[in-house]
Scaffold this motif. Structure first.
Motif, PDB file in Angstrom:
ATOM      1  N   VAL A   1      14.726 -36.704 141.532  1.00 21.97           N
ATOM      2  CA  VAL A   1      14.795 -37.351 140.218  1.00 21.97           C
ATOM      3  C   VAL A   1      13.414 -37.899 139.843  1.00 21.97           C
ATOM      4  N   ARG A   2      12.711 -38.463 140.812  1.00 20.69           N
ATOM      5  CA  ARG A   2      11.354 -38.954 140.544  1.00 20.69           C
ATOM      6  C   ARG A   2      10.417 -37.815 140.142  1.00 20.69           C
ATOM      7  N   ILE A   3      10.545 -36.677 140.818  1.00 17.63           N
ATOM      8  CA  ILE A   3       9.707 -35.534 140.484  1.00 17.63           C
ATOM      9  C   ILE A   3       9.989 -35.059 139.059  1.00 17.63           C
ATOM     10  N   VAL A   4      11.275 -34.954 138.713  1.00 18.52           N
ATOM     11  CA  VAL A   4      11.642 -34.493 137.366  1.00 18.52           C
ATOM     12  C   VAL A   4      11.157 -35.481 136.316  1.00 18.52           C
ATOM     13  N   LEU A   5      11.292 -36.767 136.561  1.00 19.93           N
ATOM     14  CA  LEU A   5      10.830 -37.762 135.587  1.00 19.93           C
ATOM     15  C   LEU A   5       9.312 -37.738 135.426  1.00 19.93           C
ATOM     16  N   ALA A   6       8.588 -37.552 136.522  1.00 21.08           N
ATOM     17  CA  ALA A   6       7.125 -37.460 136.431  1.00 21.08           C
ATOM     18  C   ALA A   6       6.722 -36.216 135.623  1.00 21.08           C
ATOM     19  N   CYS A   7       7.397 -35.108 135.872  1.00 18.35           N
ATOM     20  CA  CYS A   7       7.106 -33.891 135.102  1.00 18.35           C
ATOM     21  C   CYS A   7       7.451 -34.073 133.629  1.00 18.35           C
ATOM     22  N   PHE A   8       8.525 -34.808 133.356  1.00 18.18           N
ATOM     23  CA  PHE A   8       8.934 -35.069 131.976  1.00 18.18           C
ATOM     24  C   PHE A   8       7.882 -35.900 131.257  1.00 18.18           C
ATOM     25  N   VAL A   9       7.377 -36.916 131.923  1.00 22.72           N
ATOM     26  CA  VAL A   9       6.369 -37.784 131.313  1.00 22.72           C
ATOM     27  C   VAL A   9       5.099 -36.994 130.988  1.00 22.72           C
ATOM     28  N   VAL A  10       4.764 -36.038 131.814  1.00 29.28           N
ATOM     29  CA  VAL A  10       3.574 -35.223 131.566  1.00 29.28           C
ATOM     30  C   VAL A  10       3.850 -34.168 130.490  1.00 29.28           C
ATOM     31  N   ALA A  11       5.027 -33.558 130.528  1.00 32.87           N
ATOM     32  CA  ALA A  11       5.311 -32.411 129.658  1.00 32.87           C
ATOM     33  C   ALA A  11       5.629 -32.788 128.217  1.00 32.87           C
ATOM     34  N   VAL A  12       6.249 -33.928 127.985  1.00 33.89           N
ATOM     35  CA  VAL A  12       6.683 -34.278 126.626  1.00 33.89           C
ATOM     36  C   VAL A  12       5.518 -34.437 125.658  1.00 33.89           C
ATOM     37  N   PRO A  13       4.467 -35.176 125.983  1.00 36.87           N
ATOM     38  CA  PRO A  13       3.359 -35.264 125.016  1.00 36.87           C
ATOM     39  C   PRO A  13       2.698 -33.909 124.742  1.00 36.87           C
ATOM     40  N   ILE A  14       2.577 -33.098 125.769  1.00 40.91           N
ATOM     41  CA  ILE A  14       1.978 -31.767 125.584  1.00 40.91           C
ATOM     42  C   ILE A  14       2.867 -30.918 124.690  1.00 40.91           C
ATOM     43  N   ALA A  15       4.167 -30.910 124.972  1.00 46.52           N
ATOM     44  CA  ALA A  15       5.102 -30.126 124.165  1.00 46.52           C
ATOM     45  C   ALA A  15       5.147 -30.629 122.733  1.00 46.52           C
ATOM     46  N   TYR A  16       5.104 -31.943 122.546  1.00 49.27           N
ATOM     47  CA  TYR A  16       5.138 -32.503 121.195  1.00 49.27           C
ATOM     48  C   TYR A  16       3.917 -32.055 120.388  1.00 49.27           C
ATOM     49  N   CYS A  17       2.743 -32.100 121.020  1.00 45.75           N
ATOM     50  CA  CYS A  17       1.523 -31.677 120.314  1.00 45.75           C
ATOM     51  C   CYS A  17       1.578 -30.206 119.949  1.00 45.75           C
ATOM     52  N   ILE A  18       2.040 -29.382 120.860  1.00 44.44           N
ATOM     53  CA  ILE A  18       2.114 -27.946 120.595  1.00 44.44           C
ATOM     54  C   ILE A  18       3.118 -27.646 119.487  1.00 44.44           C
ATOM     55  N   VAL A  19       4.294 -28.252 119.553  1.00 39.31           N
ATOM     56  CA  VAL A  19       5.325 -28.010 118.542  1.00 39.31           C
ATOM     57  C   VAL A  19       4.888 -28.558 117.191  1.00 39.31           C
ATOM     58  N   ASP A  20       4.238 -29.715 117.182  1.00 38.24           N
ATOM     59  CA  ASP A  20       3.781 -30.311 115.929  1.00 38.24           C
ATOM     60  C   ASP A  20       2.735 -29.425 115.252  1.00 38.24           C
ATOM     61  N   ARG A  21       1.794 -28.903 116.010  1.00 38.11           N
ATOM     62  CA  ARG A  21       0.787 -27.997 115.437  1.00 38.11           C
ATOM     63  C   ARG A  21       1.413 -26.695 114.960  1.00 38.11           C
ATOM     64  N   TRP A  22       2.381 -26.192 115.683  1.00 36.14           N
ATOM     65  CA  TRP A  22       3.040 -24.948 115.296  1.00 36.14           C
ATOM     66  C   TRP A  22       3.831 -25.140 114.008  1.00 36.14           C
ATOM     67  N   LEU A  23       4.474 -26.292 113.861  1.00 36.13           N
ATOM     68  CA  LEU A  23       5.271 -26.550 112.663  1.00 36.13           C
ATOM     69  C   LEU A  23       4.418 -26.824 111.429  1.00 36.13           C
ATOM     70  N   GLU A  24       3.153 -27.154 111.590  1.00 33.18           N
ATOM     71  CA  GLU A  24       2.270 -27.376 110.446  1.00 33.18           C
ATOM     72  C   GLU A  24       2.060 -26.106 109.620  1.00 33.18           C
ATOM     73  N   ASN A  25       2.270 -24.950 110.199  1.00 32.28           N
ATOM     74  CA  ASN A  25       2.056 -23.677 109.516  1.00 32.28           C
ATOM     75  C   ASN A  25       3.183 -23.303 108.562  1.00 32.28           C
ATOM     76  N   PHE A  26       4.274 -24.020 108.594  1.00 29.24           N
ATOM     77  CA  PHE A  26       5.424 -23.681 107.765  1.00 29.24           C
ATOM     78  C   PHE A  26       5.448 -24.531 106.502  1.00 29.24           C
ATOM     79  N   ALA A  27       5.979 -23.968 105.434  1.00 29.13           N
ATOM     80  CA  ALA A  27       6.064 -24.693 104.166  1.00 29.13           C
ATOM     81  C   ALA A  27       7.097 -25.816 104.246  1.00 29.13           C
TER      82      ALA A  27
END
Length: 121
Positions: free
Chosen positions: A51-77
């Motif tokens: 559970v600690r490993i999954v939570l640590a990975c979550f803390v690292v992955a969420v900001p990266i995923a948010y930035c990628i998804v946010d930039r990708w969604l900027e291309n849509f009207a």
């Protein structure tokens, strides 16, 4: 289809990791059982690690995923907001599958006869 395949591969990876660790720590589990540890305590010990490993990975992955998804969604009207519940649902699914995988494999090792695990060299 590819998402399900990647989830299946990750579950197999977690299963292999747990299988390796339970085999590696089989003597420790046997000694803990001889000294009075219950099956629940052994299961909690292994689950706490993962559970600690999954939570640590979550803390690292969420900001990266948010930035990628946010930039990708900027291309849509028409922009759809990225809600936090999507990330929390992903965390719940990953935690659920990880805990279930760990419980299944660790339960087998925790309910095994401790004399048999200590007898092997």
């Amino acid at each position: 289809m590819f998402s399900l395949l990647s989830i299946l591969i990750s579950i197999v990876g977690v299963f292999g990791l747990v299988l390796f660790e339970t085999q590696y720590r089989r003597k420790e589990i046997g000694i803990r059982k001889i000294h009075g540890a219950t099956v629940g305590e052994i299961l909690r010990m292994f689950n706490k690690i993962y559970v600690r490993i999954v939570l640590a990975c979550f803390v690292v992955a969420v900001p990266i995923a948010y930035c990628i998804v946010d930039r990708w969604l900027e291309n849509f009207a028409y922009k759809a907001p990225v809600e936090i519940w999507i990330y929390l649902a992903a965390l719940a699914i990953v935690l659920g599958t990880t805990v279930a995988t760990v419980l299944i494999q660790t339960y087998r090792a925790a309910t095994d006869n401790p004399a048999r695990s200590l007898k092997k060299h």
